[in-house]
Every structure is written in C-alpha cells, then in structure tokens.
Design a protein around this motif. Structure first.
Motif, PDB file in Angstrom:
ATOM      1  N   GLU A   1      15.136  14.385  -7.850  1.00  0.00           N
ATOM      2  CA  GLU A   1      15.737  15.309  -8.830  1.00  0.00           C
ATOM      3  C   GLU A   1      16.328  14.577 -10.027  1.00  0.00           C
ATOM      4  O   GLU A   1      16.823  15.204 -10.958  1.00  0.00           O
ATOM      5  N   VAL A   2      16.298  13.258  -9.964  1.00  0.00           N
ATOM      6  CA  VAL A   2      16.890  12.480 -11.063  1.00  0.00           C
ATOM      7  C   VAL A   2      15.785  12.068 -12.025  1.00  0.00           C
ATOM      8  O   VAL A   2      14.735  11.563 -11.606  1.00  0.00           O
ATOM      9  N   ALA A   3      16.002  12.277 -13.331  1.00  0.00           N
ATOM     10  CA  ALA A   3      15.015  11.870 -14.339  1.00  0.00           C
ATOM     11  C   ALA A   3      15.220  10.383 -14.627  1.00  0.00           C
ATOM     12  O   ALA A   3      15.924  10.005 -15.552  1.00  0.00           O
ATOM     13  N   TRP A   4      14.622   9.535 -13.787  1.00  0.00           N
ATOM     14  CA  TRP A   4      14.831   8.091 -13.942  1.00  0.00           C
ATOM     15  C   TRP A   4      14.219   7.599 -15.245  1.00  0.00           C
ATOM     16  O   TRP A   4      14.758   6.723 -15.917  1.00  0.00           O
ATOM     17  N   GLU A   5      13.047   8.160 -15.585  1.00  0.00           N
ATOM     18  CA  GLU A   5      12.382   7.764 -16.831  1.00  0.00           C
ATOM     19  C   GLU A   5      11.642   8.988 -17.338  1.00  0.00           C
ATOM     20  O   GLU A   5      10.836   9.566 -16.622  1.00  0.00           O
ATOM     21  N   GLN A   6      11.934   9.371 -18.571  1.00  0.00           N
ATOM     22  CA  GLN A   6      11.443  10.656 -19.049  1.00  0.00           C
ATOM     23  C   GLN A   6      10.924  10.499 -20.467  1.00  0.00           C
ATOM     24  O   GLN A   6      11.620   9.961 -21.335  1.00  0.00           O
TER      25      GLN A   6
END
Ligand code: NAD
Length: 481
Positions: free
Chosen positions: A123-128
């Motif tokens: 659920e975490v946008a580590w790289e977007q």
C-alpha cells in the motif's frame, strides 16, 4: 514460568555479540524486591562509536537499503515469528526489569507492528511516476539513512514502535535502550541473527544519557527517533539543530479524561482508573487528570477513591496484580514528593498517598487519588509518571471542559465520556492532543500516534509511522524515459 538470571557479555554490533570496551558492569534490579535479575557491560562512547560505524557501513555499502520492500517485509514477518516463539521469555524479562504487571508484559512486546508494516507493504508508493507541471518525475520514498532509536525503560513496545518502521523503510539503526532495561534486547538480537538480517542493520548498545548523547551528536547518524522525557527531548532537539538532523520525539503527557455532565460513570470510571494506573502509572498516555462537572464531583471523587483503594497492588508476576512497583528509589521519592506538593497546594488525598505497607524491599507507592485539584496546580500540570490521579472540578459546561483540557503544555492522549457519543465527538474534535477516544481508552497500532505541543513531533504507528524514516527523492525525467 520463570527464567534464569541473565548475565550478558558484549553488545550486538555488526551482526554479532562484540566484546565491550570496559570491564565495568551494570546490574539490572527487579524493582519489586531489589533482587538482581541480570547484568550487562557498562557501555562507553567507544562501544557506541563501533555501533554507529557498523550502521553507517551497512547503509552505505550493505544490501538492506537496496533490498526490495517486499523482501524486507518477509524479514519483518520472520522477526515477528521469532519473537512470538519467545514471548514468555520476553514477558518475563520485561516484568523482571521494570515491574510491569505480567499480564501487560505479554501484550506489550510490540510484535504486531512488524506484521502491520509487512502486511501493508504494497500500500506504500515506494516509487511512483507522477505528472508534475513541467514534465514527468519519479517520486521515491528512500530511507532516511542511519536512524538512532533511543527509548526509555517503561515498556518494551516503545522500541518496537520505531524499529519495524525504520526497517521497513530500509534504514539501518543504532538502538539505545535504557540502562534499566537492556536484557530483552538481547533476545531480539538473537532473533535478528536467526532470521539472517544483514550485519549492521540493527546494532544495540544499552547505556546512560551520556552514551545516548554521543549517538545524538554523531554526524554519521542521519535521524534520531527519541522516546522519553520532554526535558531530554528539548536537549536533543537543540543539539541536532547544528546539522539539521532529522528528529522525531515521543515525549511526556498529562492527559485528561473528560467527563461530560451526562457521562456514564459505570463505564467511564473503571476505564479512567485503568488508563491512569496502566503500567503502574508509568505510561506517557496515562489519564492523569480527570475533569468532572461540579454537579457530579462528590460522587466521582468517592467512587474513584473507592476503586483505586481496592486495586490489587503487589507482585508484578502475579496474574491478578494491576499495580506493581515503580522503577527505582529515585522515582518512588519523586512521586511521594509530588503527593506532598499536591497537599501543600491544597489537594486532598482521598486514596493512597504513601508507600505500600509491608513492602520493605523494592520501590512501592500506593495508587493515589488527589481531590480538590485546580488545573493550575503543579500536580495538574507536571507529569508525575506514576499512578497518581488528579480529580479536577469544572463549572460552565463543555466549553469549560475543553478549555481546561487544553490548558496544558502537553497534548498526547485523552478520553471524553458522554451518554451522547455525538456530543463527546464534538468535544474530542476540540481537544489539542494526538490521540483521544470517545467513550473508551483505545490504542490502535494501525492508526497514527504522537503528540501535539510539548508531547512530541512526528507520528508512530499506522502507515504514517513510516514517514519519519523516509526522505522523498524526486527524479525529473527527460521525455521518453
Ligand atoms: P528520559 O528522557 O530520562 O530517558 C529516555 C531515554 O533517553 C533513556 O534511554 C536515556 O538514557 C536517554 N537519554 C536521556 N537524556 C538523553 C540525552 N540528553 N541524549 C540522548 N539520550 C538521552 O526518560 P525516562 O525517565 O527514561 O522515561 C520516562 C519519560 O518517557 C516520561 O516523560 C514519559 O512520558 C516518556 N514516554 C513517552 C512516550 C511517548 O510515546 N510519547 C512513551 C513512553 C514514555
């Protein structure tokens, strides 16, 4: 279940137990009877420097910051499994070290936060890839670097409020437990070795404030996450200013249980008492002020005094104990001096107020209720950090209760009670604290936790807890990439 006295040689640095720099030792004292439950080497700046170097190397050269988050999540789950298998030993060590009632020790190891971050890794946008105004950018959550995690003695979960988020974010860490409670972290170190965490990702050196100060001052440390007193937090913040060091602070509290005039006392008072006396009152979130409408004041004082006087006080290893000892003689004397300060300010001691009869070994203070307290008194403004409840009357309805609750330099926790939950919710919205519960006293690691005002900066728990261990990096991309 009992375990043997534990005497440990060395500090967990760079993946193994390393010999200490000094031959001096620190004994760990069980606060209920002053028996020695273990000992560890006394740490020095040299031990701390070795830990910092290992963490720096592991960050700059090791695999952990570059390991994909999903793989880091697998390790977090393995650590949780390893700790779960040793829960009896961990709980026993916690109670042996700081006198936490054993039923609470079993619930306070903080293991569930490892699973929370592991379970929510996707659920975490580590790289977007994101569209900006001028073109496309890659927005990355990168680890903040080497994180120094400094924790007090009052609960093992306080370290686990930090470590899972730091590891999930890809940081490497130097952990500094209090000298009073070093032993359980050696179990953690063994589990970290068992699961194959790369060397240097977690280094552990328990020690005093001076050794903590060395960690705070070290230029190789990018971030300090501190839990402890507001006074020490202030010092640390000032010392980190020179290098614009990243900092999170979880500090003291003087939280209010606010009874509105229609509060259901049959549930509000037992919950308030439990919240005030939690962990022998040695809890930052303790409900140490009880705000009561004047119309209900006599009945609340009588009921709380009776309940607190009847609390099971005693051996923290007994399943039935609710209140055990305080951590040491200094804290016992400090608490008793606050009772005297309250008396001299005009407060009435309606329960407790002294040492525990029959306990001549260990450090004991009766759970205490102070009535006729005014909010400007020291016992209403200063954190006592023990089971001492100040009951304060207010006149003038909900607005007066809100003003009184907010008249504090702290802002950590709280509760509001009313027969009408909508009314209580409206009051809760106006209270300047990081967490507050409507008709209850709830703590949920899935939701953010932290302080307003002098109770701290930053948040732990919930996905927000990751933010303290992350630096955002934006890479502006050329067309076509
Ligand atoms: P403390 O501030 O004396 O010490 C906390 C830790 O910091 C210890 O490990 C200590 O060795 C270290 N330390 C102290 N001074 C330091 C310095 N100048 N530089 C670096 N390290 C330093 O606190 P304590 O008496 O151990 O713990 C009780 C306090 O912690 C209470 O005020 C309580 O409210 C607070 N607390 C806050 C939370 C929270 O989440 N907000 C949780 C638990 C406890």
């Amino acid at each position: 279940m009992t375990f043997d006295r534990r005497d440990v040689d060395g500090f967990f640095i760079d993946g193994a137990l390393r010999p200490p720099s000094s031959t001096e030792r620190v004994e760990v004292v069980h606060p209920a009877n002053e028996e020695i439950v273990g000992s560890v080497p006394r740490s020095t700046a040299a031990d701390m420097a070795a830990a910092i170097n290992a963490a720096r190397r592991a960050f700059d050269e090791g695999p952990w910051p570059r390991t994909p988050p999903a793989e880091r999540a697998e390790i977090l789950t393995a650590i949780a499994d390893g700790l779960d298998k040793r829960i009896d030993e961990l709980a026993w060590l916690s109670t042996a070290q700081n006198g936490m009632p054993i039923t609470l020790s079993r619930q306070s190891q903080g293991i569930e936060l490892l699973r929370f971050y592991a379970d929510h890794v996707d659920e975490v946008a580590w790289e977007q890839r994101r569209q900006g105004l001028a073109g496309t950018g890659l927005v990355r959550r990168t680890p903040v670097g080497v994180a120094g995690l400094i924790v007090p003695w009052n609960a093992p979960s306080l370290l686990m409020n930090k470590l899972p988020a730091a590891l999930m974010a890809g940081c490497t860490t130097v952990v500094k437990p209090s000298p009073e409670t070093p032993l359980d972290t050696y179990v953690l170190a063994e589990v970290l070795q068992d699961v194959g965490l790369p060397p240097g990702v977690v280094n552990i050196v328990a020690g005093d404030a001076e050794v903590g100060q060395y960690l705070v001052d070290a230029p190789a440390v990018d971030k300090i996450s501190f839990t402890g007193s507001t006074q020490a937090g202030r010092t640390i913040m000032a010392r980190m200013a020179g290098r614009i060091g990243r900092l999170s602070l979880e500090l003291g509290g003087k939280s209010a249980s606010i009874l509105l005039d229609d509060a259901p006392l049959d549930v509000a008072l037992p919950a308030t008492m439990a919240g005030s006396c939690l962990n022998n009152g040695q809890a930052c979130i303790a409900l140490s002020r009880v705000l009561v409408p004047r119309s209900r004041y006599p009945e609340v004082v009588d009921a709380l005094a009776a309940m607190v006087a009847a609390l099971p006080v005693g051996d923290p290893f007994e399943e039935s104990t609710f209140v055990g000892p305080v951590i040491n003689a200094k804290q016992r004397d400090r608490v008793l001096s606050y009772v005297e300060i309250g008396r001299s300010e005009g407060a009435r001691v309606v329960a407790g107020g002294g040492t525990v009869p029959g306990r001549d070994k260990g450090f004991w203070v009766q759970p205490t209720v102070l009535a006729d307290v005014h909010n400007e008194m020291r016992v209403a403004q200063e954190e006592i950090f023990a089971a001492v409840i100040s009951v304060i009357p207010y006149d003038g309805g909900d607005d007066a209760a809100v003003a009184m609750a907010n008249d504090s330099s702290y802002g950590l926790s709280g509760a509001v009670w009313s027969a009408d939950p909508h009314r209580a919710l409206e009051v809760a919205r106006r209270i300047r604290t990081g967490t507050i519960t409507v008709n209850g006293f709830t703590y949920d690691i899935g939701l953010p936790f932290g302080g307003f005002k002098q109770s701290g900066i930053g948040r732990e728990w919930g996905l927000e807890g990751l933010e303290g261990y992350v630096e955002y990096q934006t890479i502006n991309l050329p067309a076509g990439l």
